[in-house]
Scaffold this active site. Structure first.
Site, mmCIF file in Angstrom:
data_model
loop_
_atom_site.group_PDB
_atom_site.id
_atom_site.type_symbol
_atom_site.label_atom_id
_atom_site.label_comp_id
_atom_site.label_asym_id
_atom_site.label_seq_id
_atom_site.Cartn_x
_atom_site.Cartn_y
_atom_site.Cartn_z
ATOM 1 N N PRO A 30 37.359 36.355 26.037
ATOM 2 C CA PRO A 30 37.051 36.531 27.460
ATOM 3 C C PRO A 30 37.581 35.380 28.318
ATOM 4 C CG PRO A 30 35.157 37.121 26.136
ATOM 5 C CD PRO A 30 36.159 36.530 25.190
ATOM 6 N N TYR A 31 37.529 34.165 27.782
ATOM 7 C CA TYR A 31 38.076 33.004 28.500
ATOM 8 C C TYR A 31 39.573 33.191 28.737
ATOM 9 C CZ TYR A 31 39.488 28.142 29.331
ATOM 10 O OH TYR A 31 40.032 26.997 29.857
ATOM 11 N N GLY A 32 40.294 33.571 27.685
ATOM 12 C CA GLY A 32 41.725 33.812 27.821
ATOM 13 C C GLY A 32 42.019 34.957 28.767
#
Length: 201
Positions: A30-32
């Site tokens: 999700p961060y990426g």
């Protein structure tokens, strides 16, 4: 407008000469995904509305004025921990490889991009220290141990989701278009970071 994004939008892959802008995107976590979405929005606003945007996909940046915490600014964090004779936690085996870019070199790239925005608008550039400034996490700790004459206590934890085992930027595109390349050797840049930390932390 210059958008600074990081390497988390690329799949974990090892290229002996570094990763260029044609590498397939894979947001991994999700961060990426949040990083990748912003990246693509910037490019699409340039294409659709003619807004003068450029995307820098940056590797690991370090230098003075960076405090460094466990999950952001790891070089500064490692150095701070060694300076204060505190332990360091590594997520993974420590053999993860990164290219390290001194902050003043990055600022020079920003200046060039802004001055020549009509030349670079709507484009992406991978930007990092390159092959000559490539180290594993454990190699950086060894350098710090020698600098501080202190044996760092290391604890190893499970590798985090989305972390790459290898990321090295190939800077050929930005060198070709803007004439930019990293100028600061990692060990010299690290000395400047340590000097700042000694006087400010």
């Amino acid at each position: 407008m210059v958008l600074n994004k990081n390497k988390k939008i690329y799949i974990d892959s090892c290229h002996p000469n570094g990763i260029d802008e044609t590498e397939n995107l894979n947001f991994i976590s999700p961060y990426g995904c949040s990083k990748g979405a912003t990246d693509l929005y910037f490019l699409d606003y340039a294409r659709t509305y003619g807004i003068k945007t450029v995307v820098f996909r940056q590797s690991c940046i370090y230098g003075p004025f960076q405090i460094g915490v466990e999950d952001q600014g790891w070089v500064a964090h490692f150095s701070k921990q060694a300076l204060k004779e505190k332990p360091i936690t590594i997520f993974g085996d420590g053999y993860q490889v990164r290219d390290l870019l001194y902050v003043e070199d990055l600022i020079n790239a920003y200046d060039l991009a802004i001055k020549k925005i009509d030349k670079v608008k709507g484009q992406t550039f991978n930007i990092g220290g390159g092959i000559k400034n490539t180290y594993s996490l454990l190699q950086v700790i060894k350098i710090l141990e020698k600098e501080f004459n202190y044996k760092v206590k290391i604890s190893f934890q499970k590798m985090r989701i989305g972390d790459q085992k290898y990321f090295v930027s190939k800077n050929e595109k930005i060198k070709r278009i803007l004439g930019w390349k990293p100028e600061t050797d990692f060990k010299k840049g690290l000395d400047k970071l340590i000097s700042w930390q000694k006087n400010n932390l």
